[in-house]
Design a protein around this motif. Structure first.
Motif, PDB file in Angstrom:
ATOM      1  N   GLN A   1       0.805  -1.218   0.000  1.00  0.00           N
ATOM      2  CA  GLN A   1       0.000   0.000   0.000  1.00  0.00           C
ATOM      3  C   GLN A   1       0.843   1.276   0.000  1.00  0.00           C
ATOM      4  O   GLN A   1       0.305   2.376  -0.113  1.00  0.00           O
ATOM      5  CB  GLN A   1      -0.957  -0.019   1.197  1.00  0.00           C
ATOM      6  CG  GLN A   1      -2.008  -1.113   1.012  1.00  0.00           C
ATOM      7  CD  GLN A   1      -2.988  -1.215   2.155  1.00  0.00           C
ATOM      8  OE1 GLN A   1      -3.968  -0.503   2.182  1.00  0.00           O
ATOM      9  NE2 GLN A   1      -2.724  -2.093   3.105  1.00  0.00           N
ATOM     10  N   HIS A   2       2.163   1.123   0.132  1.00  0.00           N
ATOM     11  CA  HIS A   2       3.027   2.308   0.132  1.00  0.00           C
ATOM     12  C   HIS A   2       2.866   3.056  -1.201  1.00  0.00           C
ATOM     13  O   HIS A   2       2.817   2.438  -2.259  1.00  0.00           O
ATOM     14  CB  HIS A   2       4.492   1.877   0.313  1.00  0.00           C
ATOM     15  CG  HIS A   2       5.388   3.027   0.642  1.00  0.00           C
ATOM     16  ND1 HIS A   2       5.767   3.958  -0.300  1.00  0.00           N
ATOM     17  CD2 HIS A   2       5.960   3.402   1.809  1.00  0.00           C
ATOM     18  CE1 HIS A   2       6.539   4.864   0.273  1.00  0.00           C
ATOM     19  NE2 HIS A   2       6.674   4.552   1.556  1.00  0.00           N
ATOM     20  N   PRO A   3       2.787   4.389  -1.138  1.00  0.00           N
ATOM     21  CA  PRO A   3       2.588   5.152  -2.392  1.00  0.00           C
ATOM     22  C   PRO A   3       3.648   4.848  -3.446  1.00  0.00           C
ATOM     23  O   PRO A   3       3.358   4.874  -4.645  1.00  0.00           O
ATOM     24  CB  PRO A   3       2.682   6.611  -1.931  1.00  0.00           C
ATOM     25  CG  PRO A   3       2.348   6.583  -0.478  1.00  0.00           C
ATOM     26  CD  PRO A   3       2.770   5.236   0.056  1.00  0.00           C
ATOM     27  N   ALA A   4       4.881   4.521  -3.015  1.00  0.00           N
ATOM     28  CA  ALA A   4       5.928   4.238  -4.012  1.00  0.00           C
ATOM     29  C   ALA A   4       5.584   2.974  -4.788  1.00  0.00           C
ATOM     30  O   ALA A   4       5.711   2.918  -6.021  1.00  0.00           O
ATOM     31  CB  ALA A   4       7.283   4.077  -3.315  1.00  0.00           C
ATOM     32  N   THR A   5       5.106   1.940  -4.061  1.00  0.00           N
ATOM     33  CA  THR A   5       4.731   0.690  -4.744  1.00  0.00           C
ATOM     34  C   THR A   5       3.527   0.927  -5.654  1.00  0.00           C
ATOM     35  O   THR A   5       3.483   0.435  -6.788  1.00  0.00           O
ATOM     36  CB  THR A   5       4.409  -0.406  -3.711  1.00  0.00           C
ATOM     37  OG1 THR A   5       5.542  -0.552  -2.861  1.00  0.00           O
ATOM     38  CG2 THR A   5       4.105  -1.730  -4.376  1.00  0.00           C
ATOM     39  N   GLN A   6       2.552   1.686  -5.153  1.00  0.00           N
ATOM     40  CA  GLN A   6       1.369   1.960  -5.975  1.00  0.00           C
ATOM     41  C   GLN A   6       1.758   2.715  -7.248  1.00  0.00           C
ATOM     42  O   GLN A   6       1.239   2.457  -8.337  1.00  0.00           O
ATOM     43  CB  GLN A   6       0.333   2.754  -5.163  1.00  0.00           C
ATOM     44  CG  GLN A   6      -0.318   1.940  -4.045  1.00  0.00           C
ATOM     45  CD  GLN A   6      -1.083   0.729  -4.581  1.00  0.00           C
ATOM     46  OE1 GLN A   6      -1.889   0.854  -5.500  1.00  0.00           O
ATOM     47  NE2 GLN A   6      -0.813  -0.446  -4.038  1.00  0.00           N
ATOM     48  N   ALA A   7       2.707   3.656  -7.100  1.00  0.00           N
ATOM     49  CA  ALA A   7       3.164   4.411  -8.284  1.00  0.00           C
ATOM     50  C   ALA A   7       3.884   3.471  -9.257  1.00  0.00           C
ATOM     51  O   ALA A   7       3.704   3.561 -10.473  1.00  0.00           O
ATOM     52  CB  ALA A   7       4.090   5.544  -7.862  1.00  0.00           C
ATOM     53  N   ASN A   8       4.667   2.533  -8.707  1.00  0.00           N
ATOM     54  CA  ASN A   8       5.367   1.588  -9.582  1.00  0.00           C
ATOM     55  C   ASN A   8       4.378   0.674 -10.310  1.00  0.00           C
ATOM     56  O   ASN A   8       4.579   0.324 -11.471  1.00  0.00           O
ATOM     57  CB  ASN A   8       6.364   0.749  -8.777  1.00  0.00           C
ATOM     58  CG  ASN A   8       7.558   1.590  -8.330  1.00  0.00           C
ATOM     59  OD1 ASN A   8       7.885   2.583  -8.988  1.00  0.00           O
ATOM     60  ND2 ASN A   8       8.192   1.209  -7.239  1.00  0.00           N
ATOM     61  N   LEU A   9       3.305   0.277  -9.611  1.00  0.00           N
ATOM     62  CA  LEU A   9       2.282  -0.538 -10.262  1.00  0.00           C
ATOM     63  C   LEU A   9       1.639   0.219 -11.418  1.00  0.00           C
ATOM     64  O   LEU A   9       1.429  -0.321 -12.503  1.00  0.00           O
ATOM     65  CB  LEU A   9       1.203  -0.942  -9.244  1.00  0.00           C
ATOM     66  CG  LEU A   9       1.580  -2.112  -8.336  1.00  0.00           C
ATOM     67  CD1 LEU A   9       0.651  -2.171  -7.136  1.00  0.00           C
ATOM     68  CD2 LEU A   9       1.510  -3.436  -9.097  1.00  0.00           C
ATOM     69  N   LYS A  10       1.361   1.505 -11.169  1.00  0.00           N
ATOM     70  CA  LYS A  10       0.777   2.311 -12.249  1.00  0.00           C
ATOM     71  C   LYS A  10       1.754   2.407 -13.414  1.00  0.00           C
ATOM     72  O   LYS A  10       1.366   2.347 -14.575  1.00  0.00           O
ATOM     73  CB  LYS A  10       0.451   3.726 -11.745  1.00  0.00           C
ATOM     74  CG  LYS A  10      -0.857   3.802 -11.004  1.00  0.00           C
ATOM     75  CD  LYS A  10      -1.262   5.234 -10.771  1.00  0.00           C
ATOM     76  CE  LYS A  10      -2.577   5.268 -10.019  1.00  0.00           C
ATOM     77  NZ  LYS A  10      -2.946   6.558  -9.518  1.00  0.00           N
ATOM     78  N   ALA A  11       3.036   2.564 -13.069  1.00  0.00           N
ATOM     79  CA  ALA A  11       4.043   2.727 -14.128  1.00  0.00           C
ATOM     80  C   ALA A  11       4.148   1.456 -14.975  1.00  0.00           C
ATOM     81  O   ALA A  11       4.203   1.527 -16.200  1.00  0.00           O
ATOM     82  CB  ALA A  11       5.402   3.081 -13.515  1.00  0.00           C
ATOM     83  N   VAL A  12       4.161   0.272 -14.333  1.00  0.00           N
ATOM     84  CA  VAL A  12       4.287  -0.941 -15.149  1.00  0.00           C
ATOM     85  C   VAL A  12       3.009  -1.179 -15.953  1.00  0.00           C
ATOM     86  O   VAL A  12       3.060  -1.668 -17.084  1.00  0.00           O
ATOM     87  CB  VAL A  12       4.667  -2.218 -14.336  1.00  0.00           C
ATOM     88  CG1 VAL A  12       6.026  -2.081 -13.694  1.00  0.00           C
ATOM     89  CG2 VAL A  12       3.622  -2.623 -13.350  1.00  0.00           C
ATOM     90  N   GLN A  13       1.885  -0.772 -15.378  1.00  0.00           N
ATOM     91  CA  GLN A  13       0.640  -0.922 -16.123  1.00  0.00           C
ATOM     92  C   GLN A  13       0.649  -0.010 -17.356  1.00  0.00           C
ATOM     93  O   GLN A  13       0.223  -0.410 -18.439  1.00  0.00           O
ATOM     94  CB  GLN A  13      -0.550  -0.591 -15.228  1.00  0.00           C
ATOM     95  CG  GLN A  13      -1.830  -1.219 -15.717  1.00  0.00           C
ATOM     96  CD  GLN A  13      -2.945  -1.116 -14.709  1.00  0.00           C
ATOM     97  OE1 GLN A  13      -3.016  -0.153 -13.936  1.00  0.00           O
ATOM     98  NE2 GLN A  13      -3.825  -2.077 -14.692  1.00  0.00           N
ATOM     99  N   ALA A  14       1.183   1.198 -17.159  1.00  0.00           N
ATOM    100  CA  ALA A  14       1.272   2.122 -18.302  1.00  0.00           C
ATOM    101  C   ALA A  14       2.215   1.580 -19.376  1.00  0.00           C
ATOM    102  O   ALA A  14       2.082   1.912 -20.549  1.00  0.00           O
ATOM    103  CB  ALA A  14       1.740   3.489 -17.828  1.00  0.00           C
ATOM    104  N   LEU A  15       3.183   0.740 -18.967  1.00  0.00           N
ATOM    105  CA  LEU A  15       4.082   0.122 -19.952  1.00  0.00           C
ATOM    106  C   LEU A  15       3.401  -1.028 -20.695  1.00  0.00           C
ATOM    107  O   LEU A  15       3.988  -1.643 -21.568  1.00  0.00           O
ATOM    108  CB  LEU A  15       5.345  -0.415 -19.252  1.00  0.00           C
ATOM    109  CG  LEU A  15       6.311   0.635 -18.705  1.00  0.00           C
ATOM    110  CD1 LEU A  15       7.380  -0.035 -17.836  1.00  0.00           C
ATOM    111  CD2 LEU A  15       6.966   1.396 -19.850  1.00  0.00           C
ATOM    112  N   GLY A  16       2.167  -1.339 -20.289  1.00  0.00           N
ATOM    113  CA  GLY A  16       1.422  -2.412 -20.965  1.00  0.00           C
ATOM    114  C   GLY A  16       1.556  -3.760 -20.284  1.00  0.00           C
ATOM    115  O   GLY A  16       1.075  -4.768 -20.798  1.00  0.00           O
ATOM    116  N   TYR A  17       2.247  -3.809 -19.102  1.00  0.00           N
ATOM    117  CA  TYR A  17       2.338  -5.075 -18.378  1.00  0.00           C
ATOM    118  C   TYR A  17       0.969  -5.378 -17.756  1.00  0.00           C
ATOM    119  O   TYR A  17       0.230  -4.477 -17.388  1.00  0.00           O
ATOM    120  CB  TYR A  17       3.381  -4.993 -17.247  1.00  0.00           C
ATOM    121  CG  TYR A  17       4.808  -4.744 -17.699  1.00  0.00           C
ATOM    122  CD1 TYR A  17       5.126  -4.456 -19.012  1.00  0.00           C
ATOM    123  CD2 TYR A  17       5.857  -4.788 -16.787  1.00  0.00           C
ATOM    124  CE1 TYR A  17       6.432  -4.222 -19.407  1.00  0.00           C
ATOM    125  CE2 TYR A  17       7.174  -4.552 -17.167  1.00  0.00           C
ATOM    126  CZ  TYR A  17       7.444  -4.265 -18.489  1.00  0.00           C
ATOM    127  OH  TYR A  17       8.737  -4.033 -18.877  1.00  0.00           O
TER     128      TYR A  17
END
Ligand code: PMT
Length: 426
Positions: free
Chosen positions: A144-160
């Protein structure tokens, strides 16, 4: 001749993974103990599996066990000359039809999000052109840490693709989100990725994100849409074989190559882009949160405080055109799917909106729940169409996008087939 409907049912079965090359990338979390079970489940449906371990994953699962269940050497070192001679890491990246990162720890997610390549696992992920599926697993606070959530958004934006995590009791004693999805769920998800052709031959237009309506050169009115749901639907439609045009409002993250993208700012610009490219569109999905009103006058220079006694400012607004209602009037009429974000009497409002705008279906988001809808990684929805309603439970926006595409193909099978009969056979 196999109908699209039949094809999709067959393709969703895990057996459609038979003969597929699955690269299982295991990072260093306690859930790595489930890696041998993932391998066995994949091999049971006929997939070929190779395993790559992150630098520390061997602390949680032994390479010997994984070698025994895969029948192939386990890869963990970029500098292992013998292994590289047998199959270099670039060849490994090319070998994979799908890469499954399971478990994906917070550290591995961060590396994937930022394109780091400091061990065999991260290097292979960067080098592959195969779809990458990520199964996060970690302590609930880390998740739930904002850094992890931001990383999840980033990989999703990469199409993962992101699957899970589940919620519940954790190995460390905590309770919450962070448990890796079960092996059979992961394998079912991989199978769903093989549904590549259900929209082949279809031309799909999607609007995404907010519109921004200027007041003067520095001010505007807008809303909280991030564009992630629309972008995810564009990616899902492309993965399902469609030719996709994405009309993207401001702030919508990068889309993958192969999606035709038009960036717009205002509702009027969005309407022009939609109308200009509408000829030949089979399916229109309006996910954008279009501003209903715009300032009647846009000041050419920055407005100053009036300094008057009232201390207030009155702006006059005019209504923007209803873009999706216009699409529904276009002939030949595409299949038209709208979205509705509602806070109260949600079903009632969404049902009425579908009929008023003459939409074939509408996807309702109950945005009274702040963990879904606008500007979040997750969404939950009710798909409303003339003859029924389907609940789509809370999941990542990409998962919801894949589910939505599957449901639309099932519900509107004959209509989708009619627009392009050639795409129904294989
Ligand atoms: O972008 P995200 O952060 O990922 O969030 C996704 C979302 C919450 C924005 C998305 O899932 C969503 O619900 N979008 C619709 C938002 C909304 O409330 O729309 P609406 O009720 O104003 O409009 C209903 C439908 O008409 C929508 O399909 C909309 O695109 C369309 N519309 C609305 C107004 C207008 N002038 N023209 C339109 O085409």
């Amino acid at each position: 001749m196999i109908s699209k409907l039949e094809h999709m049912k067959t393709a969703s079965e895990p057996s459609c993974l038979r003969g597929k090359h699955i690269l299982l990338a295991v990072s260093a979390g306690i859930a790595a103990y489930k890696a041998p079970l993932i391998v066995r489940t994949l091999r049971a449906v006929g997939a070929q599996v190779q395993v790559v371990l992150s630098a520390n994953a061997h602390h949680f699962v032994t390479p010997t066990t994984l070698q025994a269940v895969t029948g192939s050497p386990v890869r963990q070192d970029m500098w292992d000359e013998a292994a590289e001679a047998a199959m270099g890491h670039i060849e490994l990246a090319r070998w994979a039809d799908i890469v499954l990162v399971a478990p994906a720890t917070a550290n591995t997610l961060a590396k994937l999000a930022h394109g780091m390549a400091d061990d065999l696992l991260s290097t292979t992920c960067l080098a592959t052109q195969a779809p990458i599926v990520v199964a996060p697993a970690m302590n609930q606070r880390m998740y739930q840490h904002p850094a992890t959530q931001a990383n999840l958004k980033a990989v999703q934006a990469l199409g993962y693709h992101i699957v899970g995590p589940d919620s519940g009791e954790q190995a460390c004693g905590d309770d919450g989100p962070g448990r890796m999805s079960e092996p059979d769920e992961l394998v079912a998800f991989l199978a769903s990725l093989q549904v590549t052709s259900v929209l082949s031959g279809q031309h799909v237009m999607i609007t995404a994100g907010p519109t921004l309506e200027p007041i003067d050169p520095v001010r505007y009115i807008s809303n909280h849409s991030s564009g992630l749901q629309g972008l995810s639907i564009a990616e899902a439609a492309k993965a399902a074989g469609a030719e996709v045009i994405l009309i993207a409002g401001p702030r919508v993250a990068a889309s993958s190559a192969g999606i035709q993208r038009l960036n717009v700012v205002t509702a009027l610009e969005m309407q022009s882009a939609v109308q200009e490219h509408l000829a030949g569109i089979d399916i229109f999905i309006g996910v954008a949160a279009v501003a209903d009103y715009r300032p009647k006058l846009v000041e050419q220079v920055k407005m100053k405080r009036s300094g008057g006694e009232s201390g207030s400012l009155t702006l006059e607004f005019v209504e923007n055109p209803d873009i999706i209602a216009g699409v529904a009037q276009h002939r030949p009429k595409p299949l038209v799917i709208g979205f509705a974000a509602e806070t109260n009497n949600t079903l009632e409002h969404a049902r009425a909106k579908r009929i008023r705008k003459q939409l074939d279906a509408i996807v309702l988001n109950d945005i009274a729940d702040p963990s879904i809808g606008f500007n979040s990684l997750h969404n939950a929805a009710t798909l409303i169409f003339e003859h029924g309603e389907i609940t789509l439970p809370k999941q990542t926006k990409r998962q919801l996008a894949d589910t939505l595409i599957s449901q639309l193909v099932l519900i509107f099978a004959s209509q989708i087939a009619d627009t392009n009969p050639g795409s129904m056979s294989e």
